[in-house]
Design a protein around this motif. Structure first.
Motif, PDB file in Angstrom:
ATOM      1  N   THR A   1      27.641  30.344 -35.855  1.00 38.49           N
ATOM      2  CA  THR A   1      28.774  29.617 -35.285  1.00 38.49           C
ATOM      3  C   THR A   1      28.738  29.577 -33.766  1.00 38.49           C
ATOM      4  OG1 THR A   1      30.216  31.572 -35.206  1.00 38.49           O
ATOM      5  CG2 THR A   1      30.229  30.279 -37.241  1.00 38.49           C
ATOM      6  N   TYR A   2      29.423  28.563 -33.242  1.00 41.39           N
ATOM      7  CA  TYR A   2      29.623  28.395 -31.807  1.00 41.39           C
ATOM      8  C   TYR A   2      31.041  27.867 -31.618  1.00 41.39           C
ATOM      9  CZ  TYR A   2      29.671  25.649 -27.459  1.00 41.39           C
ATOM     10  OH  TYR A   2      30.023  25.091 -26.254  1.00 41.39           O
ATOM     11  N   ALA A   3      31.754  28.418 -30.648  1.00 36.78           N
ATOM     12  CA  ALA A   3      33.117  27.974 -30.336  1.00 36.78           C
ATOM     13  C   ALA A   3      34.036  28.088 -31.556  1.00 36.78           C
ATOM     14  CB  ALA A   3      33.112  26.547 -29.789  1.00 36.78           C
ATOM     15  N   LEU A   4      33.924  29.185 -32.277  1.00 33.38           N
ATOM     16  CA  LEU A   4      34.824  29.466 -33.389  1.00 33.38           C
ATOM     17  C   LEU A   4      36.261  29.469 -32.870  1.00 33.38           C
ATOM     18  CD1 LEU A   4      34.713  30.409 -36.459  1.00 33.38           C
ATOM     19  CD2 LEU A   4      34.892  32.726 -35.558  1.00 33.38           C
ATOM     20  N   ASP A   5      37.163  28.780 -33.572  1.00 36.37           N
ATOM     21  CA  ASP A   5      38.525  28.599 -33.061  1.00 36.37           C
ATOM     22  C   ASP A   5      39.540  28.920 -34.164  1.00 36.37           C
ATOM     23  OD1 ASP A   5      40.816  27.912 -31.703  1.00 36.37           O
ATOM     24  OD2 ASP A   5      40.115  25.924 -31.110  1.00 36.37           O
TER      25      ASP A   5
ATOM     26  N   ARG B   1      43.937  27.732 -38.030  1.00 35.11           N
ATOM     27  CA  ARG B   1      45.105  28.195 -38.791  1.00 35.11           C
ATOM     28  C   ARG B   1      46.271  27.215 -38.642  1.00 35.11           C
ATOM     29  NH1 ARG B   1      43.117  33.765 -37.081  1.00 35.11           N
ATOM     30  NH2 ARG B   1      42.469  34.715 -39.073  1.00 35.11           N
ATOM     31  N   GLN B   2      46.450  26.693 -37.439  1.00 35.17           N
ATOM     32  CA  GLN B   2      47.507  25.706 -37.235  1.00 35.17           C
ATOM     33  C   GLN B   2      47.230  24.440 -38.049  1.00 35.17           C
ATOM     34  OE1 GLN B   2      50.428  25.883 -35.809  1.00 35.17           O
ATOM     35  NE2 GLN B   2      50.887  23.732 -36.267  1.00 35.17           N
ATOM     36  N   ALA B   3      45.982  23.973 -38.043  1.00 38.15           N
ATOM     37  CA  ALA B   3      45.625  22.789 -38.830  1.00 38.15           C
ATOM     38  C   ALA B   3      45.819  23.041 -40.321  1.00 38.15           C
ATOM     39  CB  ALA B   3      44.177  22.396 -38.545  1.00 38.15           C
ATOM     40  N   ALA B   4      45.516  24.256 -40.783  1.00 40.33           N
ATOM     41  CA  ALA B   4      45.695  24.591 -42.197  1.00 40.33           C
ATOM     42  C   ALA B   4      47.174  24.600 -42.571  1.00 40.33           C
ATOM     43  CB  ALA B   4      45.058  25.939 -42.502  1.00 40.33           C
ATOM     44  N   ARG B   5      48.026  25.109 -41.672  1.00 44.47           N
ATOM     45  CA  ARG B   5      49.467  25.096 -41.947  1.00 44.47           C
ATOM     46  C   ARG B   5      49.998  23.671 -42.022  1.00 44.47           C
ATOM     47  NH1 ARG B   5      49.292  29.726 -38.474  1.00 44.47           N
ATOM     48  NH2 ARG B   5      49.718  28.438 -36.632  1.00 44.47           N
TER      49      ARG B   5
ATOM     50  N   GLY C   1      37.315  18.914 -25.859  1.00 40.15           N
ATOM     51  CA  GLY C   1      37.657  20.197 -25.287  1.00 40.15           C
ATOM     52  C   GLY C   1      36.577  21.257 -25.353  1.00 40.15           C
ATOM     53  N   THR C   2      35.463  20.962 -26.039  1.00 36.29           N
ATOM     54  CA  THR C   2      34.396  21.949 -26.206  1.00 36.29           C
ATOM     55  C   THR C   2      33.124  21.466 -25.515  1.00 36.29           C
ATOM     56  OG1 THR C   2      35.300  22.582 -28.357  1.00 36.29           O
ATOM     57  CG2 THR C   2      33.048  23.274 -27.876  1.00 36.29           C
TER      58      THR C   2
ATOM     59  N   VAL D   1      39.797  20.599 -41.724  1.00 38.25           N
ATOM     60  CA  VAL D   1      40.078  21.684 -40.791  1.00 38.25           C
ATOM     61  C   VAL D   1      38.762  22.059 -40.102  1.00 38.25           C
ATOM     62  CG1 VAL D   1      40.896  24.050 -40.521  1.00 38.25           C
ATOM     63  CG2 VAL D   1      41.985  22.522 -42.193  1.00 38.25           C
ATOM     64  N   ILE D   2      38.546  21.542 -38.903  1.00 38.79           N
ATOM     65  CA  ILE D   2      37.345  21.872 -38.136  1.00 38.79           C
ATOM     66  C   ILE D   2      37.584  23.226 -37.485  1.00 38.79           C
ATOM     67  CG2 ILE D   2      35.788  21.183 -36.290  1.00 38.79           C
ATOM     68  CD1 ILE D   2      36.651  18.286 -36.746  1.00 38.79           C
ATOM     69  N   PHE D   3      36.964  24.268 -38.036  1.00 39.64           N
ATOM     70  CA  PHE D   3      37.260  25.612 -37.548  1.00 39.64           C
ATOM     71  C   PHE D   3      36.190  26.165 -36.616  1.00 39.64           C
ATOM     72  CE2 PHE D   3      34.769  26.400 -41.368  1.00 39.64           C
ATOM     73  CZ  PHE D   3      33.955  27.475 -41.037  1.00 39.64           C
ATOM     74  N   SER D   4      35.025  25.498 -36.531  1.00 38.70           N
ATOM     75  CA  SER D   4      33.961  25.987 -35.657  1.00 38.70           C
ATOM     76  C   SER D   4      32.927  24.903 -35.451  1.00 38.70           C
ATOM     77  CB  SER D   4      33.293  27.220 -36.278  1.00 38.70           C
ATOM     78  OG  SER D   4      32.327  27.775 -35.391  1.00 38.70           O
ATOM     79  N   LYS D   5      32.183  25.020 -34.359  1.00 35.16           N
ATOM     80  CA  LYS D   5      30.925  24.306 -34.211  1.00 35.16           C
ATOM     81  C   LYS D   5      29.823  25.208 -34.766  1.00 35.16           C
ATOM     82  CE  LYS D   5      30.992  20.859 -32.174  1.00 35.16           C
ATOM     83  NZ  LYS D   5      30.952  20.461 -30.767  1.00 35.16           N
TER      84      LYS D   5
END
Length: 460
Positions: free
Chosen positions: A45-49, A54-58, A88-89, A119-123
């Motif tokens: 992973t890179y830029a794990l967010d 979690r906000q997108a999942a909610r 932003g990345t 839900v894009i959680f990481s690159k």
């Protein structure tokens, strides 16, 4: 439900969400638990967010509670290769030589994932400038193969393939200009599709460059492709959205399939690879397909010409860097481009023309066949620390003779696991006519269903 939520396919997740049997919030937490367990070893992973994910999942959970999903991937965890821009990345391209400037916009494929509720959680990681079929990078930690961490995950979509095999959620986007989706997918035992050129809009189009999904199943690859396909003004080569429907079964009886076991150049095919590919072809023949051996498609001149052209292109990119940043480029890449100045303008033009020569050769091979089968790579996954399987920067492409022709010809081609050499997966490449992306994936699903052995995923 006894298996980890992180191992559910995208099609399964959507069914569970629709039935209110699962929440995207539960799923993303299981994915993060898997990442926490395996990432110290795999480095995918890179830029794990986690906070944004979690906000997108909610938000997805709320939409599903109202029976109003944003799109076909609402709540599905996905990753995106680091050279596919996300707003932003920074996009380091796998090298410490890059100036880290945050991207201002999502690339077309990333934007379509977001619009579909994914839900894009990481690159995910890539090697130096994407010009290696390994995980070696001066920017990212070394990415390793989940089946055997002493071996490479492949490249350049190294992190995407490792993440797919390890169960970092079901869908991962990679890029491919010479095999960079199919090679890591083959070495990690997952499905990887290089679509028809233009099927998925690329923010920075270039001859042969494609974006496609890496998943555990052909059905998930098809679902991802249906979401990310379509035109975008940033890519003048992009095509209309795909309108084919995946779930139709492919009728194997009567299909004409060419079997390419010898590329005619490059590294020799390992006997274990040849045996696995031949067994998959035999299974298709037993199911009613007509399988015939075919001669090599491309020539030494074609592959060497492309190498010369790519050397000059990369040398020009590196020469444009300030001296202090040029010094940060991986030594193997600097050695590779160091010979570019020895080439004449005629050498470069002839090298460029080999892309067209490959396209003509591939098109001729499809004159009498519906699909072409071959190894993805002539060898199984090599040592993780090596930049190239040859360990020679001046012979960097001896393993891509099966994959690179379809980049240059614009044909779709997929990798699907078809066997094993010890604990290492062996990838079968399935190539089809232009625009036959879904039929290629249907045949990949058929190959998978005909396999005699399915091993548990390497999830910890």
């Amino acid at each position: 439900m006894t298996e980890s939520l992180a191992d559910l396919t995208a099609t399964e997740l959507i069914t569970h969400y629709r039935e209110k049997a699962l929440s995207p919030v539960q799923v993303i937490e299981d994915v993060f638990a898997r990442v926490e367990t395996l990432e110290p070893t795999l480095c995918a992973t890179y830029a794990l967010d986690p906070d944004a994910a979690r906000q997108a999942a909610r938000e997805s959970e709320y939409r599903w509670s109202r029976n109003d999903p944003a799109g076909p991937l609402d709540g599905v965890p996905v990753t995106v290769k680091e050279n596919i821009a996300t707003r932003g990345t920074p996009v380091p391209q796998g090298t410490a030589a890059t100036d880290l400037i945050p991207a201002t916009d999502d690339a077309p494929a990333a934007a379509r994932l977001r619009a579909a509720g994914a839900v894009i959680f990481s690159k995910t990681t890539m090697p130096e400038y994407g010009m290696l079929s390994s995980g070696v990078s001066t920017f990212h930690p070394l990415t390793r193969n989940p089946w055997d961490p002493t071996r490479t995950a492949g490249g350049s979509s190294a992190g995407a393939a490792a993440a797919a095999a390890a169960g970092y959620g079901p869908i991962h986007l990679g890029t491919d200009i010479g095999g960079s989706i199919r090679l890591p997918a083959g070495w990690c035992g997952v499905v990887g599709l290089k679509p028809t050129h233009g099927r998925v809009a690329v923010g920075n189009p270039y001859p042969g460059r494609a974006i496609g999904p890496i998943t555990r199943t052909a059905a998930d690859a098809a679902l991802a492709l249906s979401v990310i396909s379509g035109p975008d003004r940033r890519d003048p080569t992009s095509l209309p959205p795909i309108d084919d429907v995946y779930p139709e079964d492919l009728v194997l009886r009567g299909l004409r399939i060419g079997l390419l076991l010898d590329a005619g150049l490059g590294l020799p095919v390992d006997p274990s690879v040849a045996a696995a590919i031949s067994a998959a072809a035999q299974a298709l023949e037993d199911a009613g397909a007509i399988v015939e051996p075919i001669p090599p498609i491309i020539t030494r001149e074609m592959l060497d010409g492309l190498d010369r052209f790519w050397r000059v292109r990369s040398a020009d990119d590196i020469a444009a860097l300030p001296e202090e940043r040029r010094a940060k480029v991986l030594p193997e890449i600097r050695r590779w481009v160091s010979t570019a100045g020895d080439l004449s303008p005629f050498d470069v033009f002839r090298g460029f023309s080999q892309m067209g020569a490959m396209a003509v050769a591939v098109d001729a091979a499809f004159a009498t066949y519906d699909f072409i089968l071959s190894p993805v790579a002539p060898i199984t996954a090599f040592d993780a620390e090596l930049a190239y399987p040859t360990d020679d920067p001046l012979k960097p492409f001896e393993h891509i003779a099966f994959t690179v022709p379809y980049n240059m010809s614009a044909h779709p081609a997929a990798s699907v696991n078809c066997g094993w050499s010890g604990n290492l997966p062996i990838g079968l490449q399935i190539a089809g006519p232009r625009f036959a992306d879904m039929p290629v994936l249907r045949l990949a699903a058929a190959v998978d269903s005909l396999q005699g052995e399915h091993r548990d995923w390497p999830t910890g």
